[in-house]
Design a protein around this motif. Structure first.
Motif, PDB file in Angstrom:
ATOM      1  N   ASP A   1       0.836  -1.212   0.000  1.00  0.00           N
ATOM      2  CA  ASP A   1       0.000   0.000   0.000  1.00  0.00           C
ATOM      3  C   ASP A   1       0.867   1.257   0.000  1.00  0.00           C
ATOM      4  OD1 ASP A   1      -2.189  -1.692   0.373  1.00  0.00           O
ATOM      5  OD2 ASP A   1      -2.026  -1.584   2.558  1.00  0.00           O
ATOM      6  N   LEU A   2       1.873   1.236   0.871  1.00  0.00           N
ATOM      7  CA  LEU A   2       2.712   2.428   1.019  1.00  0.00           C
ATOM      8  C   LEU A   2       3.451   2.737  -0.276  1.00  0.00           C
ATOM      9  CD1 LEU A   2       4.189   1.797   4.577  1.00  0.00           C
ATOM     10  CD2 LEU A   2       2.604   3.614   3.940  1.00  0.00           C
ATOM     11  N   LEU A   3       3.942   1.671  -0.912  1.00  0.00           N
ATOM     12  CA  LEU A   3       4.694   1.862  -2.149  1.00  0.00           C
ATOM     13  C   LEU A   3       3.824   2.435  -3.253  1.00  0.00           C
ATOM     14  CD1 LEU A   3       7.107  -1.075  -2.851  1.00  0.00           C
ATOM     15  CD2 LEU A   3       7.463   1.291  -3.453  1.00  0.00           C
ATOM     16  N   LYS A   4       2.614   1.877  -3.351  1.00  0.00           N
ATOM     17  CA  LYS A   4       1.716   2.366  -4.399  1.00  0.00           C
ATOM     18  C   LYS A   4       1.466   3.862  -4.202  1.00  0.00           C
ATOM     19  CE  LYS A   4      -1.834  -0.304  -4.326  1.00  0.00           C
ATOM     20  NZ  LYS A   4      -3.009  -1.118  -4.451  1.00  0.00           N
ATOM     21  N   ALA A   5       1.252   4.227  -2.927  1.00  0.00           N
ATOM     22  CA  ALA A   5       0.995   5.639  -2.621  1.00  0.00           C
ATOM     23  C   ALA A   5       2.237   6.479  -2.901  1.00  0.00           C
ATOM     24  CB  ALA A   5       0.567   5.780  -1.172  1.00  0.00           C
ATOM     25  N   SER A   6       3.422   5.909  -2.617  1.00  0.00           N
ATOM     26  CA  SER A   6       4.647   6.702  -2.705  1.00  0.00           C
ATOM     27  C   SER A   6       4.908   7.227  -4.113  1.00  0.00           C
ATOM     28  CB  SER A   6       5.839   5.890  -2.216  1.00  0.00           C
ATOM     29  OG  SER A   6       6.224   4.966  -3.211  1.00  0.00           O
ATOM     30  N   PHE A   7       4.607   6.397  -5.123  1.00  0.00           N
ATOM     31  CA  PHE A   7       4.913   6.829  -6.482  1.00  0.00           C
ATOM     32  C   PHE A   7       4.031   7.997  -6.937  1.00  0.00           C
ATOM     33  CE2 PHE A   7       6.845   2.525  -6.672  1.00  0.00           C
ATOM     34  CZ  PHE A   7       8.148   2.969  -6.875  1.00  0.00           C
ATOM     35  N   ARG A   8       2.946   8.229  -6.216  1.00  0.00           N
ATOM     36  CA  ARG A   8       2.122   9.392  -6.559  1.00  0.00           C
ATOM     37  C   ARG A   8       2.640  10.658  -5.878  1.00  0.00           C
ATOM     38  NH1 ARG A   8      -2.065   5.426  -5.964  1.00  0.00           N
ATOM     39  NH2 ARG A   8      -2.528   6.071  -3.831  1.00  0.00           N
ATOM     40  N   GLN A   9       3.644  10.478  -5.015  1.00  0.00           N
ATOM     41  CA  GLN A   9       4.129  11.638  -4.257  1.00  0.00           C
ATOM     42  C   GLN A   9       5.398  12.237  -4.850  1.00  0.00           C
ATOM     43  OE1 GLN A   9       4.122   9.386  -0.624  1.00  0.00           O
ATOM     44  NE2 GLN A   9       2.368  10.512   0.162  1.00  0.00           N
ATOM     45  N   ARG A  10       5.613  12.011  -6.086  1.00  0.00           N
ATOM     46  CA  ARG A  10       6.727  12.545  -6.864  1.00  0.00           C
ATOM     47  C   ARG A  10       8.092  12.420  -6.164  1.00  0.00           C
ATOM     48  NH1 ARG A  10       7.061  17.426  -8.085  1.00  0.00           N
ATOM     49  NH2 ARG A  10       5.771  18.306  -6.474  1.00  0.00           N
ATOM     50  N   PRO A  11       8.471  11.199  -5.847  1.00  0.00           N
ATOM     51  CA  PRO A  11       9.763  11.038  -5.179  1.00  0.00           C
ATOM     52  C   PRO A  11      10.923  11.107  -6.175  1.00  0.00           C
ATOM     53  CG  PRO A  11       8.781   8.898  -5.581  1.00  0.00           C
ATOM     54  CD  PRO A  11       7.793   9.915  -6.091  1.00  0.00           C
ATOM     55  N   ASP A  12      12.082  11.588  -5.700  1.00  0.00           N
ATOM     56  CA  ASP A  12      13.292  11.452  -6.512  1.00  0.00           C
ATOM     57  C   ASP A  12      13.880  10.064  -6.289  1.00  0.00           C
ATOM     58  OD1 ASP A  12      13.428  14.072  -7.665  1.00  0.00           O
ATOM     59  OD2 ASP A  12      13.815  14.801  -5.634  1.00  0.00           O
ATOM     60  N   TYR A  13      13.750   9.587  -5.047  1.00  0.00           N
ATOM     61  CA  TYR A  13      14.226   8.242  -4.746  1.00  0.00           C
ATOM     62  C   TYR A  13      13.244   7.545  -3.816  1.00  0.00           C
ATOM     63  CZ  TYR A  13      18.714   6.699  -6.597  1.00  0.00           C
ATOM     64  OH  TYR A  13      19.691   6.196  -7.404  1.00  0.00           O
TER      65      TYR A  13
END
Ligand SMILES: Nc1ncnc2c1ncn2[C@@H]1O[C@H](COP(=O)(O)OP(=O)(O)OP(=O)(O)O)[C@@H](O)[C@H]1O
Ligand SMILES: [Mg+2]
Length: 541
Positions: free
Chosen positions: A357-369
């Motif tokens: 769940d966290l990973l799926k959400a993370s990619f929407r948060q415009r991470p550099d890494y």
């Protein structure tokens, strides 16, 4: 359990050793606090030990009450680790028992919502003085201090293992059940036996419950396995609850961490990596390469991950995703997240938030890494999808070699297609290695993924390999990932090679100047990104 009131009646004016000490003269309740612990104890410096059979070393853990004593045990022919604590005579043991029961019944430490141990000690001490007075117990000052130590240890601390938790030279504490010694992994002497044993099943059960509670987790017959993290030290805890899971009853293992994260230069100092490997990884990370660190249990994967994460540009947006919090970064734009277990109340795993769940959400948060502490299952798929769509990722995985990793990625439950596996740029292999009879940890190889063949095997290029016979890191071939960076970023290969050379020299220079501290090294890395010329001048590059 005996009620305190009955103990009180039975023992009134009877317990104590008849010793009319200062406390008996009415000192309890006077207000002055007597019990103090020196929390600022420094990490002990260990002498060079040439002959372990002559070992006889003592250092303080909870000063001035508990010590570690390491010595050669003639009978078993091995080094043992013994905890030395204040001795209690029969009478004192009896009084301590009464006091501990009193504390149990009357004072609920867990209600006091503070983390500050000194505040807790003060609260405990005030209450103990009242309790002594109420019970009419007269004791000497020295007995009183011993009792306070044990009460502190058992109610604020982690009972028998509290001294061990305070040993900064220990990596792991392992208990495999009742009636068997607790083992530790000492940074200097490796895996050794201690004099700590849980003799009683109920004692171990309630200790494991306490561990879970301290981690803010829950362990029971229905949920017999627990992974957590201790709030003050950040130590990682695994525990099991029942006999059917482990034959000797409940078990626990605790991974302790050094107070400070390891800097890249510290890893060089202990001989786990070369300046070349680090300079190479620094360039890869600057350009957003995807990196997987693999290795066996305790081989140093997380340490290496944390250490190379310090190469990420200071202004980058970094999202970390873990089961238990281990990664420590200083990046201002860092968003740490930790998966959460469900409660199991009101249907299946209510409130559970998985790494997936966290990973799926993370990619929407415009991470550099995106950094994932460890990939095991479905979350690996999400990470690789994220990487395939242009995000950068670093993670670790439990496996002994690259072939196994690739196979695990391609089979259930991860099931990556060859083209998804190819999004991985490089695999670093961490492992244990014996060097001149000593246990060390090495980055044994750095392997670049060129392609994944149809049969699922990986074609790799190995720029770095550790040569066991000579204990050197070989720099074998050209880097494929450098070429990928050249193609993608429009930088010339010469420029990249020049950067590699500069950073290698910088890391060597930091090493020669004894600059090992995490924050110091991080400052230099950040400055290098912002004002390279100044750093070159300072370090005469
Ligand atoms: N290069 C090293 N040299 C010496 N000690 C190290 C090194 N790397 C890690 N350690 C120590 O070894 C222990 C295990 O390290 P770490 O947690 O990084 O391993 P891991 O491979 O991530 O373990 P796990 O498989 O349990 O996740 C820690 O106490 C750490 O401080
Ligand atoms: Mg790890």
């Amino acid at each position: 359990m005996l009620k305190l009131s009955s103990i009180f009646k039975k023992n009134k004016n009877k317990i104590g050793n008849g010793d009319v000490g200062e406390l008996e003269k009415g000192e309890p309740g006077k207000g002055e606090l007597l019990f103090k612990i020196n929390f600022e104890a420094k990490k002990p410096e260990l002498p060079e030990v040439k002959d372990e059979t002559k070992l006889d070393l003592r250092y303080g853990l909870i000063m001035p009450y508990a010590y570690a004593h390491l010595y050669w045990d003639e009978v078993h022919g091995e080094v043992v680790y013994s905890i030395e604590e204040p001795n209690l005579d029969v009478k004192e043991k009896e009084v301590l028992n009464t006091l501990e029961q009193g504390v149990q019944e009357l004072i609920d430490i867990s209600f006091i919502n503070v983390d500050d141990k000194e505040v807790l000690i003060e609260y405990l001490e005030k209450n103990i003085k009242v309790l002594l007075k109420e019970l009419g117990i007269g004791i000497s000052r020295s007995s009183y201090l011993k009792f306070m130590y044990y009460i502190y240890r058992d109610f604020i601390g982690l009972n028998k293992i509290e001294p061990v938790i305070n040993d900064q030279l220990i990596e792991d504490i392992e208990c495999n059940g009742v009636k068997t010694p607790v083992y530790i992994v000492h940074r200097k002497f490796g895996s050794i036996r201690t004099n700590i044993v849980y003799d009683n099943f109920d004692e171990l059960v309630s200790f494991v419950e306490k561990l879970a509670q301290k981690c803010g987790k829950y362990i029971s017959y229905a949920n017999p396995i627990m992974d957590g993290r201790l709030p003050d030290s950040g130590a990682r805890v695994n525990a099991t609850y029942t006999e059917d899971i482990s034959s000797k009853g409940p078990t626990f293992s605790i991974r302790l961490f050094t107070k400070e994260a390891w800097s890249p230069v510290r890893l060089m100092q202990v001989g786990s990596v070369s300046a070349e490997i680090l300079a190479y990884l620094w360039i890869l990370i600057e350009h957003g390469a995807n990196i997987l660190i693999v290795g066996g249990t305790g081989s140093g994967k997380t340490t290496l991950l944390n250490c190379i994460a310090s190469f990420i540009k200071p202004e980058a947006r970094v999202i970390t995703i873990e089961d238990t919090r281990e990664i420590r970064l200083v990046h201002e734009n860092w968003l740490p997240s930790v998966a959460r277990m469900g409660t199991g109340v009101g249907g299946e795993n209510t409130g559970e938030i998985t790494m997936f769940d966290l990973l799926k959400a993370s990619f929407r948060q415009r991470p550099d890494y995106v950094i994932v502490g460890e990939i095991r299952g479905a979350e690996a798929f999400v990470l690789f999808q994220g990487m395939a769509s242009g995000h950068s990722g670093i993670s670790t995985m439990h496996a002994d070699d690259v072939k196994t990793v690739i196979r695990r990625l391609e089979t259930t439950p991860i099931n990556l297609s060859p083209s998804l596996v190819e999004t991985l740029d490089v695999i670093c292999l961490a492992s244990f290695a014996k060097v001149k009879g000593h246990d060390t940890r090495k980055v044994r190889a750095v392997q670049e993924i060129i392609s994944i063949k149809e049969n699922g095997d990986a074609e790799v290029n190995v720029p770095f390999q550790w040569d066991a016979s000579r204990n050197v890191f070989m720099f074998k071939r050209e880097s494929i990932v450098f070429k990928k960076i050249v193609a993608k970023k429009g930088i010339s290969l010469e420029e990249l090679k020049k950067e590699f050379e500069l950073r290698r020299k910088l890391l060597n220079s930091l090493y020669k100047k004894n600059l090992f501290e995490f924050e110091e090294v991080q400052k230099v890395i950040n400055e290098y990104y912002k004002n390279k010329e100044a750093v070159m001048k300072r370090f005469l590059l």
